[in-house]
Motif scaffolding. Structure first.
Motif: not given
Length: 395
Positions: A277-283
């Motif tokens: 999930l952190p990847w999605y939150k990052k972009v």
């Protein structure tokens, strides 16, 4: 005189055997615990995908196994608790080697779990080979690792090139059923790192599975920050698919710049984008929605789902907060089952038992393959853990 001679000979022989470690400890004297050592990318470059959540999950697994009574070792007719000794390698291969040396010689662990990522395992596994300590590779799946003829190493994940093969099979199935339009061209970016290069190899060599023509293959340096020239080139080529074989942070950079320049292929496939999930939150949702990748997470129906879910709960994690949790579960489970099958802590017998395992786990059947081809190499001891093609949809 003859009796004294043989008595003395027996004593000398026993002492020498004891000093060289060849005498088996009596079954009635089991060790206090089974020590399992590993290094982990708690900090540094790879902590984005592992970090503290990985440590919390492993510690939760340790607690649950011990609460269930530990591991049954037939040779001792006893259940023994496990003790995980995990050090932060800072995402450094060289530091990882130092830590595995310490685990072997100072902590004197019985077994190893591998570190996070292929470049770290490539070096760390030499310590397992040096000391004859079984090591279970976890997320590291570069074919090179398993093409070196190492005796003391297996890896639970499927080799990285197969990620692309499964993706292309999915595209073909969708096209054949007319669920998506007929796609023709794919452009590939591959980051200069063992694991990502192997992903890129698969993207290039398996494109024909979906009937796609490879129109460009761009090899980029690790952590590349400016994709302007590549995006300009890709816009002219008009690929239907852009396969971004990079680490998550690099893939996020490309996704952002593609969005800013109005470049939007039919599918932007970034394997590491859907791991957590952190990847999605990052972009953010404007960029993340619609991006496809691979996932180790599914609605598991087989294996010890209860233990996996309990470990996530105790770690304070949702299923996508630490996307590599199922692999971590599998590696420790393989070691536990190998010890139980061997009925001993003798490393050679445990290693042989591990290599011959075949059982049901979260992802289905678990076993290791030997003498198979992957990424243009003959590999041994590679797992068959499934990956799942995923797409971000509203987080």
């Amino acid at each position: 005189m003859e009796r004294r001679f043989f008595t003395a000979l027996f004593v000398v022989t026993f002492v020498m055997a004891f000093l060289t470690g060849s005498v088996n400890v009596a079954a009635g004297q089991p060790p206090k615990e089974i020590k399992i050592g590993a290094s982990l990318a708690i900090t540094g470059r790879f902590s984005v995908e592992w970090g503290p959540p990985a440590l919390r999950y492993m510690q939760a697994m340790e607690s649950i196994i011990n609460e269930r009574g530990g591991i049954y070792v037939k040779g001792y007719n006893a259940r023994l608790p496990i003790k995980l000794i995990i050090y932060d390698d800072g995402s450094s291969p060289d530091r990882s080697v130092e830590l595995y040396e310490k685990l072997a010689t100072v902590d004197k662990v019985d077994f190893f779990l591998g570190p996070a990522s292929s470049p770290i395992l490539i070096k760390a596994s030499t310590v397992a080979e040096k000391y004859g300590i079984p090591m279970i590779g976890q997320e590291a799946n570069s074919p090179y690792i398993y093409a070196r003829g190492f005796r003391w190493l297996v890896g639970v994940d499927m080799p990285a090139p197969q990620w692309a093969e499964d993706y292309y099979k999915m595209l073909k199935a969708f096209m054949d059923k007319k669920q998506i339009p007929r796609l023709e061209k794919v452009a590939i970016i591959k980051e200069d790192h063992p694991h990502t290069l192997d992903q890129g190899w698969g993207a290039e060599h398996y494109a024909g599975v979906a009937g796609l023509k490879v129109v460009s293959v761009e090899k980029i340096p690790l952590g590349m920050a400016d994709f302007s020239p590549i995006i300009i080139k890709f816009k002219k080529l008009e690929p239907d698919i852009v396969y971004v074989a990079t680490w998550g942070t690099t893939g996020a950079t490309f996704a952002k710049q593609a969005r800013e320049t109005g470049f939007k292929p039919f599918d932007l496939h970034i394997p590491h984008a859907c791991l957590s999930l952190p990847w999605y939150k990052k972009v953010g949702p404007e960029i993340g929605n619609g991006v496809t990748g691979i996932s180790h997470v599914a609605s598991f129906k087989s294996g010890d789902v209860e233990m996996h879910n309990e470990a996530l709960k105790r770690s304070g994690l949702g299923p996508f907060d630490f996307g590599c949790a199922p692999i971590r579960f599998l590696a420790l489970e393989v070691l536990v089952k190998g010890i139980e099958k061997a009925g001993t802590l003798e490393r050679g017998k445990v290693m042989e038992a591990i290599k011959n395992l075949h059982y049901k786990t979260l992802h289905g059947d678990m076993f290791f393959r030997f003498g198979v081809e992957s990424g243009g190499k003959k590999v041994d001891g590679v797992g068959n853990k499934l990956v799942y093609i995923a797409q971000w949809q509203e987080g």
